[in-house]
Write a protein that holds these residues in place. Sequence first.
Motif, PDB file in Angstrom:
ATOM      1  N   ILE A 146     -16.287 -39.330   9.343  1.00 45.66           N
ATOM      2  CA  ILE A 146     -15.967 -37.968   8.916  1.00 45.66           C
ATOM      3  C   ILE A 146     -14.680 -37.495   9.563  1.00 45.66           C
ATOM      4  O   ILE A 146     -13.834 -36.860   8.914  1.00 45.66           O
ATOM      5  N   ILE A 147     -14.498 -37.823  10.850  1.00 47.80           N
ATOM      6  CA  ILE A 147     -13.265 -37.427  11.537  1.00 47.80           C
ATOM      7  C   ILE A 147     -12.062 -38.035  10.829  1.00 47.80           C
ATOM      8  O   ILE A 147     -11.093 -37.348  10.496  1.00 47.80           O
ATOM      9  N   ILE A 148     -12.147 -39.335  10.554  1.00 47.66           N
ATOM     10  CA  ILE A 148     -11.023 -40.016   9.912  1.00 47.66           C
ATOM     11  C   ILE A 148     -10.767 -39.426   8.529  1.00 47.66           C
ATOM     12  O   ILE A 148      -9.628 -39.174   8.138  1.00 47.66           O
ATOM     13  N   LEU A 149     -11.860 -39.174   7.810  1.00 51.62           N
ATOM     14  CA  LEU A 149     -11.727 -38.641   6.458  1.00 51.62           C
ATOM     15  C   LEU A 149     -11.028 -37.289   6.455  1.00 51.62           C
ATOM     16  O   LEU A 149     -10.101 -37.047   5.663  1.00 51.62           O
ATOM     17  N   THR A 150     -11.433 -36.385   7.362  1.00 57.83           N
ATOM     18  CA  THR A 150     -10.839 -35.048   7.319  1.00 57.83           C
ATOM     19  C   THR A 150      -9.396 -35.067   7.830  1.00 57.83           C
ATOM     20  O   THR A 150      -8.564 -34.303   7.345  1.00 57.83           O
ATOM     21  N   ILE A 151      -9.095 -35.962   8.792  1.00 54.69           N
ATOM     22  CA  ILE A 151      -7.694 -36.082   9.215  1.00 54.69           C
ATOM     23  C   ILE A 151      -6.845 -36.513   8.020  1.00 54.69           C
ATOM     24  O   ILE A 151      -5.780 -35.954   7.746  1.00 54.69           O
ATOM     25  N   ALA A 152      -7.355 -37.498   7.275  1.00 56.51           N
ATOM     26  CA  ALA A 152      -6.622 -37.999   6.112  1.00 56.51           C
ATOM     27  C   ALA A 152      -6.439 -36.887   5.086  1.00 56.51           C
ATOM     28  O   ALA A 152      -5.375 -36.742   4.479  1.00 56.51           O
ATOM     29  N   LEU A 153      -7.492 -36.091   4.926  1.00 55.26           N
ATOM     30  CA  LEU A 153      -7.432 -34.971   3.984  1.00 55.26           C
ATOM     31  C   LEU A 153      -6.300 -34.022   4.365  1.00 55.26           C
ATOM     32  O   LEU A 153      -5.548 -33.533   3.508  1.00 55.26           O
ATOM     33  N   GLY A 154      -6.160 -33.775   5.683  1.00 59.11           N
ATOM     34  CA  GLY A 154      -5.082 -32.913   6.166  1.00 59.11           C
ATOM     35  C   GLY A 154      -3.722 -33.470   5.786  1.00 59.11           C
ATOM     36  O   GLY A 154      -2.845 -32.740   5.326  1.00 59.11           O
ATOM     37  N   PHE A 155      -3.559 -34.787   5.950  1.00 57.50           N
ATOM     38  CA  PHE A 155      -2.287 -35.414   5.585  1.00 57.50           C
ATOM     39  C   PHE A 155      -1.987 -35.209   4.112  1.00 57.50           C
ATOM     40  O   PHE A 155      -0.868 -34.871   3.722  1.00 57.50           O
ATOM     41  N   VAL A 156      -3.024 -35.417   3.275  1.00 60.85           N
ATOM     42  CA  VAL A 156      -2.815 -35.294   1.831  1.00 60.85           C
ATOM     43  C   VAL A 156      -2.453 -33.853   1.473  1.00 60.85           C
ATOM     44  O   VAL A 156      -1.543 -33.603   0.669  1.00 60.85           O
ATOM     45  N   LEU A 157      -3.162 -32.885   2.109  1.00 60.93           N
ATOM     46  CA  LEU A 157      -2.877 -31.474   1.812  1.00 60.93           C
ATOM     47  C   LEU A 157      -1.441 -31.124   2.174  1.00 60.93           C
ATOM     48  O   LEU A 157      -0.734 -30.458   1.414  1.00 60.93           O
ATOM     49  N   ARG A 158      -1.006 -31.603   3.362  1.00 58.67           N
ATOM     50  CA  ARG A 158       0.344 -31.302   3.818  1.00 58.67           C
ATOM     51  C   ARG A 158       1.355 -31.857   2.832  1.00 58.67           C
ATOM     52  O   ARG A 158       2.331 -31.202   2.476  1.00 58.67           O
ATOM     53  N   PHE A 159       1.088 -33.075   2.353  1.00 55.40           N
ATOM     54  CA  PHE A 159       1.994 -33.686   1.390  1.00 55.40           C
ATOM     55  C   PHE A 159       2.005 -32.893   0.090  1.00 55.40           C
ATOM     56  O   PHE A 159       3.062 -32.584  -0.465  1.00 55.40           O
ATOM     57  N   ALA A 160       0.796 -32.523  -0.390  1.00 53.33           N
ATOM     58  CA  ALA A 160       0.705 -31.829  -1.672  1.00 53.33           C
ATOM     59  C   ALA A 160       1.432 -30.487  -1.596  1.00 53.33           C
ATOM     60  O   ALA A 160       2.225 -30.141  -2.491  1.00 53.33           O
ATOM     61  N   VAL A 161       1.195 -29.735  -0.520  1.00 49.36           N
ATOM     62  CA  VAL A 161       1.838 -28.427  -0.387  1.00 49.36           C
ATOM     63  C   VAL A 161       3.356 -28.593  -0.299  1.00 49.36           C
ATOM     64  O   VAL A 161       4.118 -27.860  -0.930  1.00 49.36           O
ATOM     65  N   GLY A 162       3.787 -29.606   0.471  1.00 50.89           N
ATOM     66  CA  GLY A 162       5.224 -29.852   0.580  1.00 50.89           C
ATOM     67  C   GLY A 162       5.829 -30.196  -0.762  1.00 50.89           C
ATOM     68  O   GLY A 162       6.940 -29.777  -1.089  1.00 50.89           O
ATOM     69  N   ALA A 163       5.080 -30.984  -1.558  1.00 54.15           N
ATOM     70  CA  ALA A 163       5.611 -31.392  -2.860  1.00 54.15           C
ATOM     71  C   ALA A 163       5.678 -30.203  -3.812  1.00 54.15           C
ATOM     72  O   ALA A 163       6.591 -30.107  -4.632  1.00 54.15           O
ATOM     73  N   ILE A 164       4.699 -29.275  -3.723  1.00 50.77           N
ATOM     74  CA  ILE A 164       4.672 -28.150  -4.672  1.00 50.77           C
ATOM     75  C   ILE A 164       5.634 -27.051  -4.245  1.00 50.77           C
ATOM     76  O   ILE A 164       6.439 -26.564  -5.026  1.00 50.77           O
ATOM     77  N   TRP A 165       5.539 -26.635  -2.952  1.00 47.60           N
ATOM     78  CA  TRP A 165       6.291 -25.460  -2.522  1.00 47.60           C
ATOM     79  C   TRP A 165       7.493 -25.789  -1.642  1.00 47.60           C
ATOM     80  O   TRP A 165       8.151 -24.903  -1.151  1.00 47.60           O
TER      81      TRP A 165
ATOM     82  N   GLY B 271      -7.013 -26.518   9.883  1.00 43.85           N
ATOM     83  CA  GLY B 271      -5.681 -25.943  10.056  1.00 43.85           C
ATOM     84  C   GLY B 271      -4.867 -26.077   8.776  1.00 43.85           C
ATOM     85  O   GLY B 271      -4.126 -25.167   8.395  1.00 43.85           O
ATOM     86  N   ASP B 272      -5.030 -27.184   8.091  1.00 45.24           N
ATOM     87  CA  ASP B 272      -4.305 -27.381   6.837  1.00 45.24           C
ATOM     88  C   ASP B 272      -4.903 -26.528   5.716  1.00 45.24           C
ATOM     89  O   ASP B 272      -4.196 -26.104   4.813  1.00 45.24           O
ATOM     90  N   PHE B 273      -6.206 -26.266   5.791  1.00 47.11           N
ATOM     91  CA  PHE B 273      -6.824 -25.303   4.865  1.00 47.11           C
ATOM     92  C   PHE B 273      -6.128 -23.949   5.021  1.00 47.11           C
ATOM     93  O   PHE B 273      -5.794 -23.289   4.043  1.00 47.11           O
ATOM     94  N   MET B 274      -5.934 -23.557   6.303  1.00 43.72           N
ATOM     95  CA  MET B 274      -5.283 -22.278   6.580  1.00 43.72           C
ATOM     96  C   MET B 274      -3.892 -22.256   5.961  1.00 43.72           C
ATOM     97  O   MET B 274      -3.498 -21.294   5.293  1.00 43.72           O
TER      98      MET B 274
ATOM     99  N   ALA C  81       3.215 -40.102   4.608  1.00 37.03           N
ATOM    100  CA  ALA C  81       2.000 -39.567   5.221  1.00 37.03           C
ATOM    101  C   ALA C  81       0.959 -39.269   4.143  1.00 37.03           C
ATOM    102  O   ALA C  81      -0.223 -39.538   4.321  1.00 37.03           O
ATOM    103  N   GLY C  82       1.419 -38.727   2.995  1.00 42.28           N
ATOM    104  CA  GLY C  82       0.492 -38.398   1.916  1.00 42.28           C
ATOM    105  C   GLY C  82      -0.200 -39.632   1.387  1.00 42.28           C
ATOM    106  O   GLY C  82      -1.414 -39.641   1.182  1.00 42.28           O
ATOM    107  N   VAL C  83       0.583 -40.708   1.182  1.00 40.71           N
ATOM    108  CA  VAL C  83      -0.011 -41.933   0.656  1.00 40.71           C
ATOM    109  C   VAL C  83      -0.959 -42.555   1.679  1.00 40.71           C
ATOM    110  O   VAL C  83      -2.051 -43.008   1.330  1.00 40.71           O
ATOM    111  N   PHE C  84      -0.538 -42.528   2.966  1.00 38.83           N
ATOM    112  CA  PHE C  84      -1.442 -43.006   4.021  1.00 38.83           C
ATOM    113  C   PHE C  84      -2.766 -42.273   3.940  1.00 38.83           C
ATOM    114  O   PHE C  84      -3.839 -42.880   3.994  1.00 38.83           O
ATOM    115  N   GLY C  85      -2.684 -40.940   3.830  1.00 42.27           N
ATOM    116  CA  GLY C  85      -3.900 -40.129   3.788  1.00 42.27           C
ATOM    117  C   GLY C  85      -4.779 -40.502   2.615  1.00 42.27           C
ATOM    118  O   GLY C  85      -5.977 -40.721   2.765  1.00 42.27           O
TER     119      GLY C  85
END
Lengths: 291, 360
Positions: free
Chosen positions: A96-115, A39-42, B307-311
């Motif tokens: 893998i589940i934990i890893l991809t959930i974490a990835l989603g969090f990071v993506l959301r943060f990155a997109v929020g920080a950029i745009w 969903g975060d990829f989308m 949330a980003g840092v947690f991730g």
Amino acid sequence: MDVLQLLVSGLANGCVYGLVALGFVLIYKATEAVNFAQGDFMMLGAFVTLAFVNPEYFGLNFWLALPLVFLVMGLFGYLVDRTVLRFVFGQSQTAIIILTIALGFVLRFAVGAIWGHEPQNLQSPLRLGDLRAGGVVLGLADVAVILVTAILTLVLWQFFQRTKLGLAMQAASQNQMAAYYMGIPVRRVQGFVWALAGIVAAVAGILYASKGAIDPNAGFIGIKAFAAAVIGGFGSLPGALAGGLIVGLIEPFAARYLPPGWSQVAPYALLIAVLLFRPHGLFAQVRAKKV
Amino acid sequence: MRFQFKTSYEQDIRLFEDRRQAARYALLLALAVALPFLIDDYFLGEATNVLIWAIAGLGLMLLTGQAGQVSLGHSAFMALGCYACVLMMNAGVSFVLAFPLAGIVTGLAGALIAIPAMKLHGVYLAIATLALAILADDIIVLTAPWTGGVAGLYAPPIDILGVTVDRWSTPDLYWWMVLAVAVLVTLAYVNILRSATGRAFAAVRDSEISAQAMGVNVARTKTIAFGLSCAITGLGGALMGLFAGAFNNETFTFLISIQLVMMIVVGGLGFIQGAFLGAVVIAFLPQALSLATDALGRGVAIPGLEAGVFGALLIAFVLFEPTGLWGRWLKIKTWLELFPFARRDMFRRQRSYLKTERLR
């Protein structure tokens, strides 16, 4: 004539869910990893398009930007596989589940920080306004979304049936070991599957952004797409699309005909019902192991 | 380096390896009891918060760390425990009775839900429980006559045998109460682990097929694990709601259960100590981040930074230290004990292969 309106808007939403679900299923079939960040990829795909197209950023022509978006998102998917997922390959599903959930969090943060976190509108050629005929108001964007999804489905189907890479992906997802013996570079194919999932996510993102504003939390519709994927059976591509359409259709009809409050419950209630009575979805793929 | 030469089964299942370890934990407990005299009320409140998170985390740890089942729905059980406890207290049941009852109710509900859910495994279980966590929000709104819905409920004052325990006026009493719960839950946890049920958990986690071959009833074991885990998490949820003072449908969102999962992974999956370490990280990371952004000047709050840092932290742990903080400490300890004879590959992870779930 409400029914037609509800049908079209429900189908359009369902197409987006279905495309995100398609991304899950593509990856699950090929690598048995479930990408909770699809969903975060989308969401990322939508924002990358926005960055290329909107006048306040690069302001490219939409059709010129499209291949660039696919390139960026394909590369992104490939790199996610290469740099992160490959290292947990073979470990427990939990990791893998934990890893991809974490990835989603990071993506959301990155997109929020950029745009930024404000909702933004994509300058999409699919924003066509409304069609009014005889008391019915149809969003033309919704109709366009349905058409694009149908075309994409055809293209993907042909890709899996006709091209060498598509056949290799099918083989690798059905039996890795046998595919490896047949000379298919399974790992590289898996990388391409992630790239393909990134591209499908980009299409889903563009369609989603054509129907309304997007913000970094748009990725949460991934949860509904999950419901879609499970309802359709996790291992089946047409099942994922069908599941998406079912979830998309249930929502507006439940909102219209059920007491308030129940419409959000409906898709998840259906999900739980499907899990209880047909645990492997309507289009099951799991077989018992023969010893 | 001292070796444990075990000569009997009793010795193998003892709570503490030897007197020194027992003494260390006794010292830690003494320190915890004396904490209200050592730090001021603000930090005592933070420490209470950490312990409450740790109790909730212990619940999930039992399920994920010991029995190997993923749940993304534990926020729903925290909500259930919280509402059950507060509703009983509002109905006039004393806290001393309502609190354990809330745990039992949550545990039973968890076991009941587990019976069908345990037909599922891995991914499907994760998704079903995630759906449960999202549904909890809507169910609380739909049952507004009891739960207060969006308006929420206020936590009634806690009254233990005539003594009023309040977060603001008697923070030290509150701390001791939470500490007592944490110690009891931890003791229960350790004792479950050394019982037959606890060994069955480990067997199911490591391989369902071999557990079955050893005569473990897999479905029953999973149901028990789910029930016990939900009971503990329900207690944590009840404490969290009471500590917060007021709560509504959005207090226990599914993000809370993801935070719980993060907590036990960062702390160390499968270690009791991991739940506590993870709780410290979860509770203090936001403050550390705000201190860091303040130090960088400008005092700008970056939305979503937490949330980003947690991730990012979680990705780093899954990739580089899957045993979490406590696992890292064990490695450091072994290195120190063996110095200078520790070898680099001592903790090398075994090569792992993909086990397909499509055939089973």
